[in-house]
Design a protein around this motif. Structure first.
Motif, PDB file in Angstrom:
ATOM      1  N   GLU A  89       6.356   2.030  -5.563  1.00  0.00           N
ATOM      2  CA  GLU A  89       5.106   1.702  -6.435  1.00  0.00           C
ATOM      3  C   GLU A  89       4.409   0.637  -6.160  1.00  0.00           C
ATOM      4  OE1 GLU A  89       5.873   2.381 -10.491  1.00  0.00           O
ATOM      5  OE2 GLU A  89       6.957   3.849 -10.828  1.00  0.00           O
ATOM      6  N   GLY A  90       2.708   0.643  -6.443  1.00  0.00           N
ATOM      7  CA  GLY A  90       1.590  -0.939  -6.466  1.00  0.00           C
ATOM      8  C   GLY A  90       1.712  -0.745  -4.876  1.00  0.00           C
ATOM      9  N   ILE A  91       1.807  -0.279  -4.226  1.00  0.00           N
ATOM     10  CA  ILE A  91       1.329  -0.021  -2.913  1.00  0.00           C
ATOM     11  C   ILE A  91       0.183   1.090  -2.808  1.00  0.00           C
ATOM     12  CG2 ILE A  91       2.169  -0.030   0.057  1.00  0.00           C
ATOM     13  CD1 ILE A  91       3.189  -2.222  -1.706  1.00  0.00           C
ATOM     14  N   VAL A  92      -0.787   0.361  -1.688  1.00  0.00           N
ATOM     15  CA  VAL A  92      -2.209   1.361  -1.642  1.00  0.00           C
ATOM     16  C   VAL A  92      -2.658   1.184  -0.352  1.00  0.00           C
ATOM     17  CG1 VAL A  92      -3.069   0.815  -3.988  1.00  0.00           C
ATOM     18  CG2 VAL A  92      -3.323  -0.672  -1.985  1.00  0.00           C
ATOM     19  N   CYS A 115      -0.692  -1.000   4.886  1.00  0.00           N
ATOM     20  CA  CYS A 115      -0.483  -0.608   3.176  1.00  0.00           C
ATOM     21  C   CYS A 115      -0.098  -2.263   2.817  1.00  0.00           C
ATOM     22  CB  CYS A 115       0.523   0.157   2.627  1.00  0.00           C
ATOM     23  SG  CYS A 115       0.814   2.291   4.199  1.00  0.00           S
ATOM     24  N   LYS A 117      -0.410  -4.722  -0.813  1.00  0.00           N
ATOM     25  CA  LYS A 117       0.579  -5.098  -2.777  1.00  0.00           C
ATOM     26  C   LYS A 117      -0.939  -4.369  -3.268  1.00  0.00           C
ATOM     27  CE  LYS A 117       2.425  -7.800  -5.860  1.00  0.00           C
ATOM     28  NZ  LYS A 117       2.483  -8.787  -6.493  1.00  0.00           N
ATOM     29  N   GLU A 118      -1.114  -3.556  -4.413  1.00  0.00           N
ATOM     30  CA  GLU A 118      -1.985  -3.715  -5.149  1.00  0.00           C
ATOM     31  C   GLU A 118      -2.918  -4.732  -5.282  1.00  0.00           C
ATOM     32  OE1 GLU A 118      -3.978  -0.511  -8.415  1.00  0.00           O
ATOM     33  OE2 GLU A 118      -1.615  -0.946  -8.028  1.00  0.00           O
ATOM     34  N   GLY A 119      -4.413  -4.467  -5.162  1.00  0.00           N
ATOM     35  CA  GLY A 119      -5.037  -5.651  -5.386  1.00  0.00           C
ATOM     36  C   GLY A 119      -5.098  -6.495  -4.477  1.00  0.00           C
ATOM     37  N   THR A 120      -4.252  -6.926  -2.979  1.00  0.00           N
ATOM     38  CA  THR A 120      -4.417  -7.828  -2.150  1.00  0.00           C
ATOM     39  C   THR A 120      -5.054  -6.780  -1.188  1.00  0.00           C
ATOM     40  OG1 THR A 120      -2.442  -6.919  -1.241  1.00  0.00           O
ATOM     41  CG2 THR A 120      -2.424  -9.018  -2.784  1.00  0.00           C
TER      42      THR A 120
END
Length: 135
Positions: A89-92, A115, A117-120
């Motif tokens: 979770e939290g990975i884009v 990939c 961390k979401e937001g980075t």
């Protein structure tokens, strides 16, 4: 996974299953290692001498340790079904331009999926990804 796809660990691609890992080599090729894992199993291989002799010019993790790891893992995983790595979770994941290290644009010729961390993750072709030191 990138070290396997196009880096110093590409020799282990022939395992024909999802795998990730890291090669390593000390100064003067005295120690070489490969640490790798599939979704089900992790293993590491170290190659070197106890008296700190050099392994020679071919004494790198990708050339000496990774093939040993591959042989072991081919046997160790032959009864395991092939499965992919679960996405935490939290990975884009976004396409990145190899030439710039920034988010790929529609004109990017050879993007690769990375990939974050979401937001980075980079939001546009002119913005680099955030690193630990820039957060």
């Amino acid at each position: 996974e990138g070290v396997i796809e196009s880096g110093t660990g590409k020799v282990v691609r022939s395992i024909n299953r999802p795998v990730a890992g890291k090669t390593g080599t000390t100064n003067d090729q005295r120690d070489a290692w490969f640490i790798g894992f599939t979704p089900e199993l992790a293993a590491g291989v170290w190659v070197g001498y106890d008296d700190e002799r050099t392994l020679g010019p071919s004494g790198t993790g990708g050339r000496m340790a990774a093939p040993v790891w591959l042989e072991f893992m081919q046997s160790a995983t032959k009864e395991h079904p092939i499965s992919g790595f679960p996405m935490p979770e939290g990975i884009v994941c976004v396409n990145i331009d190899r030439a710039t290290g920034r988010r790929a644009s529609l004109e990017t010729e050879d993007p690769f999926l990375e990939c974050f961390k979401e937001g980075t993750e980079p939001t546009g072709p002119t913005e680099p990804a955030l690193t630990q030191s820039s957060q």
